[in-house]
Enzyme design. Structure first.
Site, PDB file in Angstrom:
ATOM      1  N   GLU A   1     -13.199   5.514   3.616  1.00  0.00           N
ATOM      2  CA  GLU A   1     -13.226   4.775   4.980  1.00  0.00           C
ATOM      3  C   GLU A   1     -14.361   5.199   5.702  1.00  0.00           C
ATOM      4  O   GLU A   1     -14.864   4.585   6.813  1.00  0.00           O
ATOM      5  CB  GLU A   1     -11.991   5.075   5.791  1.00  0.00           C
ATOM      6  CG  GLU A   1     -10.872   4.478   5.166  1.00  0.00           C
ATOM      7  CD  GLU A   1      -9.527   4.844   5.458  1.00  0.00           C
ATOM      8  OE1 GLU A   1      -8.623   3.973   5.084  1.00  0.00           O
ATOM      9  OE2 GLU A   1      -9.294   5.701   6.183  1.00  0.00           O
TER      10      GLU A   1
ATOM     11  N   GLN B   1       0.828  -1.134  -0.004  1.00  0.00           N
ATOM     12  CA  GLN B   1      -0.067  -0.026   0.200  1.00  0.00           C
ATOM     13  C   GLN B   1       0.728   1.368  -0.184  1.00  0.00           C
ATOM     14  O   GLN B   1       0.372   2.401  -0.318  1.00  0.00           O
ATOM     15  CB  GLN B   1      -0.981  -0.149   1.098  1.00  0.00           C
ATOM     16  CG  GLN B   1      -1.845  -1.007   0.936  1.00  0.00           C
ATOM     17  CD  GLN B   1      -3.032  -1.115   2.230  1.00  0.00           C
ATOM     18  OE1 GLN B   1      -3.312  -2.137   2.980  1.00  0.00           O
ATOM     19  NE2 GLN B   1      -3.618   0.043   2.334  1.00  0.00           N
TER      20      GLN B   1
ATOM     21  N   ARG C   1      -9.587  -0.209   7.165  1.00  0.00           N
ATOM     22  CA  ARG C   1     -10.562   0.628   6.531  1.00  0.00           C
ATOM     23  C   ARG C   1     -10.894   2.071   7.195  1.00  0.00           C
ATOM     24  O   ARG C   1     -11.862   2.313   7.350  1.00  0.00           O
ATOM     25  CB  ARG C   1     -11.827  -0.052   6.041  1.00  0.00           C
ATOM     26  CG  ARG C   1     -12.494   0.584   4.917  1.00  0.00           C
ATOM     27  CD  ARG C   1     -13.348  -0.166   4.207  1.00  0.00           C
ATOM     28  NE  ARG C   1     -13.995   0.720   2.919  1.00  0.00           N
ATOM     29  CZ  ARG C   1     -14.396   0.158   1.796  1.00  0.00           C
ATOM     30  NH1 ARG C   1     -14.364  -0.919   1.654  1.00  0.00           N
ATOM     31  NH2 ARG C   1     -15.012   0.953   0.869  1.00  0.00           N
ATOM     32  N   CYS C   2      -9.716   2.401   7.912  1.00  0.00           N
ATOM     33  CA  CYS C   2     -10.205   3.692   8.601  1.00  0.00           C
ATOM     34  C   CYS C   2      -8.610   4.431   8.649  1.00  0.00           C
ATOM     35  O   CYS C   2      -7.765   3.872   8.425  1.00  0.00           O
ATOM     36  CB  CYS C   2     -10.759   3.409   9.840  1.00  0.00           C
ATOM     37  SG  CYS C   2      -9.511   2.757  11.171  1.00  0.00           S
TER      38      CYS C   2
END
Ligand code: FAD
Lengths: 808, 284
Positions: free
Chosen positions: A762, A239, A386-387
């Site tokens: 997110e 990522q 996802r945040c």
């Protein structure tokens, strides 16, 4: 010259911002033509895989690799002893700790990497693994962080001095050998005082369970060391490819220009692919040793059990208010279980991420947060699933505390939120824990949401349901889940955000080709977010060339400008800003070229959709396509040929997306089965680049929120055995379990972002988890429920009902 | 998740299958749809040096309905059960149950024979077949024999079938009356938290016969004769339902797992059975 097309058509032709442009990535993905790391196949490529510890805590007495080396096709078995001379048996973590690459004398969690078997194919590697004989001596296991802070068992021998006393850690003094850090924010004494003297105080303890991001594609890499030219190429599910390149350089000693990191297509990341894992190091070493490319790909169990868990926060809160419900103070203490190594992926100065956004969307004058990180015998990680860093935890905490306070005050929870929201005119708003919220209009969003779902009607229906239940007419309760969240994304300003010293700016480089098409390269990397689609839209609007004529390329460190990658919803806030800024540089030069071509002064032309026009004479213009060509074929005095730009964007602030969610759920009290009847999600992510992609992101994020709230967990038994290592027990919802989502929006642009965009990938996860959880909890509120912990799987919901005496 | 090395065989007839089984004994196993066996091999929980694929063996892929019974070949898939219109008419419980097994992809591969032979307490068809009083036909070196489903299951993964025998068909007497297959699971593709198969016959206002079997609540499927006895001769009223549930709870022995603790499972088993009986009775 006569213009045949209308201005509106010219705008449409660009497919710029605001247009639901179809995702350009999907053609290859839907036809099976994606190129993922496991699709990388090189001549003579070898395959490496791990011998993993069956124990959560054990001393390693011996490792015998002889039998494994006899397996046809097995070429080498690496252990810590082989890595030690290279100084690679341990590696630094993103959190300032270090982590064993291969077990160095002991293991600290089940599934820990003990030896790396390198073979001609993955089958031979698997057979080799079976035959590596490791003799373990089991040690007492600590799976409870509170226990760990009291225990005599020292998990990490490298964190104590010769007297057995805890040495200082990366974030200051430590209280106990198994303690990692204490981190705090806000005003301790004033907060305690406010709470002590308050009219109303609600207290609650809650456990945000351990879970795991579950991208369809697991982590993996291919390392290829070219011994002739000394260059290492590393393909992987990264990522943050540039950060990986720098880390590889720092720990391997290879010069950075000799390392090329490539993130090909990535099948979902959700935070799982931010960190650096032993598999990467071992593959690189194995490639250097053998001179051949080495591939390592996790299987699903490896992924769930070892690389990067999320959450595992024990949160204790106190919230105080006036009798009318005006909140006066908030206190939060967290015991954070980090597992065997502190490998959280947070900006380095934030060992608890942005947990200090936990005052939420409310105007809370006084607050204090304290977080204690603890080692246990569990897998390392603590990534932001996802945040943005620990924001799900923060939002869950405050949205539960609000509900608990509403119960204490005997007040409607929607009304309690309304009277405490930060008001529109208070922005930019500095919260008690330090953050400066850029913009918001919470009341408008809240009112719109409540109206859309007919909130009062729902409450009336719920009251009737409770009566019917009490009268024995139904066994189903109805829950109304509310959540209003404020995210903090787009990390971040270099002055306070870095990862291992790398400032968290991001970048974009644009080259306009002579015929009016372009390529733009960014420091980020899409994992499904659709960057190739949306970033081209930003540029289309900024530089007036059609999005369809703009290629977006990411992920190759040899070609892309340096950037910190994609996670924490930072791509649009940071790289998106860089893209707009680079576009503006292009436009500035284009303006000069246009003025030259039109034989007027620079200031006498202005940009209009896809061209520069002479002010007051719209029939005189040069299109961007014409200007691009001129940049390459005209000798313009004082202007260099070509049309290129690069921008490195250091954001002045974070962005603060927000949203209002409502979930309506029916709960079968006897079986514990929830049925989501309705889910309404209003998101305000500022300027909307591509509404269709936003909707897709919201659907995906809500589905992962549903998963986490209703069942997805990484659970351990007392011996530290992971009980949820396969998708049989690790809840990954399918289309069947997922309700129909209704999406909605308001638009409150970010005042400091060049295009006003805030990021949305997110938000739905952050806001969704408390919304689903609150729905479950709300169903039981009339029967005395204050709080029950997630995940709300069938048996835990059943237990809530049972504990409240609802089973007769 | 890579299995240990194995030899793969694909014989054309049963004689070929049986001779390999005879030669390798314990080390050989037949494979039908592979959707229980292959995951076990990949997890290296099943060690199968000699794998015999049954797919080319003829005569085990038909569904035959006669005047008093149904014969289902061992290789009939779960998807074929769902798609068979005549079968859905004469024994609708098969379709109702099959639709609750796994997901469509698994059901295209998974077979009836594999599901009942596997011996995993989580499989849905063993309990279903006990409820329907099915008979399993197995063939070995010494020829064929029939084993009632209600006598087939001994413990988890232990059945009355000998290692060298192959299950060829399942024969079910044509069912009567109302039916229901009720299953609680955590999600699509999950094994049951609790499941109940009920086939019930109504005579006037009372229940004249009934069969009840429970799934994933013991280390074998549980055919609860006592639960049935509690309903026979009653109007299947609240008292009778309570008695049936109580009797069933006496027969099952669930264990704790990630689906929940024993108390929860017992409770849910009761709720599921009650619902299954009520639905079956309403259809009787
Ligand atoms: C994701 C997933 C979810 C599932 N969910 C469910 C579920 O909810 N309910 C459920 O009931 N099942 C479920 N299953 C299992 C599935 O139904 C299997 O297909 C079934 O259990 C076995 O059938 P098979 O044909 O695949 O058998 P195989 O896997 O080929 O064989 C299973 C076992 O039976 C033996 N065997 C197979 N055929 C014969 C035969 N003719 N004679 C003798 N022995 C034989 C094999 O040797 C092996 O030991 C699930 C499977 C998966 C992968």
């Amino acid at each position: 010259m006569k213009d045949e097309v209308t201005r509106e058509e010219r705008v449409d032709n660009l497919k710029g911002m605001g247009c639901s442009r179809k995702r350009v990535e999907d053609a290859r993905f839907t036809q099976g033509k994606g190129n993922y790391v496991d699709d990388v196949k090189l001549d003579g490529m070898l395959f490496g895989d791990f011998v993993r510890s069956p124990y959560a805590h054990a001393r390693i007495k011996s490792i015998d690799t002889a039998a494994a080396l006899e397996v046809p096709g097995v070429l080498a078995v690496l252990t810590a002893a082989d890595l030690e001379p290279l100084g690679l048996h341990w590696m630094p973590t993103l959190a300032g700790d270090k982590q064993m690459v291969l077990a160095d004398g002991k293991v600290l969690f089940q599934g820990q990497e003990v030896a790396f078997v390198v073979a001609e194919d993955r089958y031979a590697a698997a057979d080799g693994i079976e035959l590596v004989e490791v003799e373990y001596e089991e040690l007492p296991v600590l799976v409870d962080p509170f226990e760990a802070l009291k225990s005599d068992v020292v998990l990490r021998e490298d964190t104590v001095d010769e007297n057995g006393k805890a040495t200082d850690g990366a974030h200051g003094p430590r209280k106990h050998p198994n303690h990692i850090f204490t981190w705090d924010a806000g005003d301790k004494e004033p907060t305690e005082e406010v709470i002590a003297n308050a009219d109303v105080v609600a207290e609650e303890s809650m456990y945000y369970h351990r879970t795991h991001p579950c991208p369809l594609e697991t982590c993996g890499c291919v390392a290829s060391m070219d011994k002739v030219n000394g260059k290492l190429t590393l393909w992987g599910t990264f990522q943050a490819p540039h950060a990986i390149r720098t880390i590889v350089s720092l720990i391997s000693g290879l010069e950075e220009h000799n390392i090329r990191v490539i993130s090909p297509d990535i099948g979902g990341g959700f935070g799982n692919k931010v960190g650096a894992y032993p598999g990467y190091v071992c593959s690189v070493v194995a490639s250097i040793v053998t001179g051949k490319p080495v591939k390592w790909i996790e299987d699903r169990m490896d992924n769930l059990m070892t690389t990067a868990f999320a959450r595992d926060y024990w949160m204790k809160g106190k919230i105080s208010a006036t009798p009318e419900g005006k909140i006066t103070g908030l206190h939060c203490h967290v015991t954070a279980d980090h597992g065997g190594f502190d490998a959280c992926a947070d900006p380095t100065k934030f060992p608890a991420g942005f947990m200090n956004i936990c005052t939420g969307s409310y105007d809370i004058p006084t607050a204090y947060l304290e977080v204690d990180g603890v080692y246990t015998n569990k897998a390392p990680g603590g990534v932001s699933y996802r945040c943005s860093f620990r924001v799900t935890e923060a939002v869950y905490f405050i949205e539960r505390m609000i509900e608990v306070l509403a119960i204490k005050l005997d007040m409607d929870a929607a009304e309690l939120r309304r009277i405490n929201f930060i008001k529109k005119e208070q922005f930019p708003y500095t919260a008690a824990l330090g953050w400066e919220y850029d913009s918001g209009d919470y009341h408008t969003a809240w009112d719109k949401a409540l109206k859309a779902v007919d909130y009062d009607g729902l409450r009336a229906e719920q009251a009737q349901r409770v009566e019917d239940f009490k009268a024995g007419k139904t066994r189903k309760l109805m829950g109304i889940g509310l959540s209003f969240f404020t995210e903090i994304v787009g990390a971040g300003p270099v002055k306070n955000c870095d990862i291992l010293g790398l400032g968290m700016f991001d970048s974009c480089e644009i080259r306009i080709h002579p015929t009016g098409s372009a390529i733009a390269r960014l420091g980020t990397i899409s994992q499904g977010q659709g960057h190739a689609t949306t970033f081209a839209q930003i540029l289309a609007s900024e530089i007036g060339l059609p999005a369809d004529s703009i290629t977006i390329e990411e992920g190759d460190t040899d070609t892309a400008p340096y950037g910190l990658g994609t996670y924490g919803s930072r791509s649009t806030p940071v790289a998106g800003a860089a893209t707009a800024m680079a576009g503006r540089k292009i436009r500035a030069k284009a303006q000069m070229i246009a003025a030259y071509l039109l034989e007027v002064h620079d200031d006498d032309v202005e940009f209009d959709v896809d061209r520069f026009v002479v002010k007051g004479a719209p029939e005189k213009f040069k299109t961007m396509k014409e200007i691009a060509f001129a940049a390459y074929n005209q000798a313009i005095p004082g202007i260099e040929p070509g049309l290129e730009a690069v921008s490195y964007y250091d954001p002045p602030n974070m962005t603060y997306p927000f949203g209002a969610y409502v979930c309506v759920m029916d709960i079968d009290v006897d079986t514990g089965v929830p049925d989501i009847r309705r889910f309404y999600a209003l998101d305000d992510c500022g300027t909307r680049i591509n509404p269709m992609i936003i909707e897709g992101q919201v659907h995906g994020g809500l589905t992962e929120a549903l998963a986490v709230a209703l069942g997805q967990e990484i659970a351990y038994d007392d011996m530290g055995n992971c009980k949820t290592g396969t998708l049989m027990d690790f809840f990954l919802p399918t289309a069947w379990e997922v309700p129909n989502y209704e999406t909605d929006f308001t638009v409150t642009p970010s005042p400091h972002h060049p295009i006003g965009a805030k990021g949305v990938g997110e938000s739905p996860h952050v806001g969704g988890v408390p919304c689903f959880s609150n729905a479950v909890q709300d169903a039981f509120r009339p029967f005395g429920n204050m709080h029950t912990n997630m995940p709300h799987d069938h048996w835990r919901i059943w237990k809530t009902a049972n504990d409240l005496g609802l089973h007769g | 998740m890579i299995p240990a090395a194995f030899e793969y065989y694909r014989p054309k007839d049963m004689a070929g299958v049986l001779s390999i089984l005879e030669e390798h004994g314990d080390d050989a196993r037949v494979m039908a749809g592979g959707h229980s066996l292959i995951p076990m091999m990949k997890l290296r929980m099943a060690d199968v040096p000699h794998l015999i694929d049954l797919q080319d063996v003829g005569g085990m892929s038909d569904i035959e309905i006669s005047s008093d019974s149904i014969r289902i070949g061992a290789l009939v898939t779960q998807a074929e059960i769902i798609d068979h219109a005549d079968l859905a008419k004469v024994a609708p419980i098969l379709r109702e149950a099959a639709l609750q097994i796994a997901d469509p992809q698994v059901r295209y591969m998974g077979t009836v024979g594999g599901n009942v032979a596997n011996g995993d307490p989580g499989n849905d068809m063993p309990g279903l077949m006990q409820c329907l009083d099915a008979v399993f036909t197995v063939v070995g070196a010494d020829g064929e024999r029939d084993i009632p489903a209600r006598d087939f299951y001994e413990a988890a993964y232990m059945t009355a079938r000998e290692d060298e025998e192959v299950l060829t068909a399942v024969t079910i007497p044509l069912p009567n009356g109302g039916y229901a297959y009720e299953k609680q699971k955590r999600k699509i593709g999950d094994y049951a938290t609790a499941a109940a198969a009920v086939q019930i016959v109504k005579d006037g206002e009372t229940c004249s016969s009934v069969a009840i079997a429970m799934t994933n609540l013991s280390d074998t499927p549980i055919y609860s004769e006592a639960a049935g006895a509690a309903l026979i001769g009653t109007a299947v009223d609240a008292v009778a339902l309570d008695a049936a549930v109580a009797a069933m709870l006496g027969d099952i022995d669930p264990s704790e797992d990630n689906r929940g603790p024993v108390a929860f499972k017992n409770h849910v088993a009761g709720v599921i059975l009650r619902r299954a009986i009520e639905r079956a009775w309403s259809r009787a």
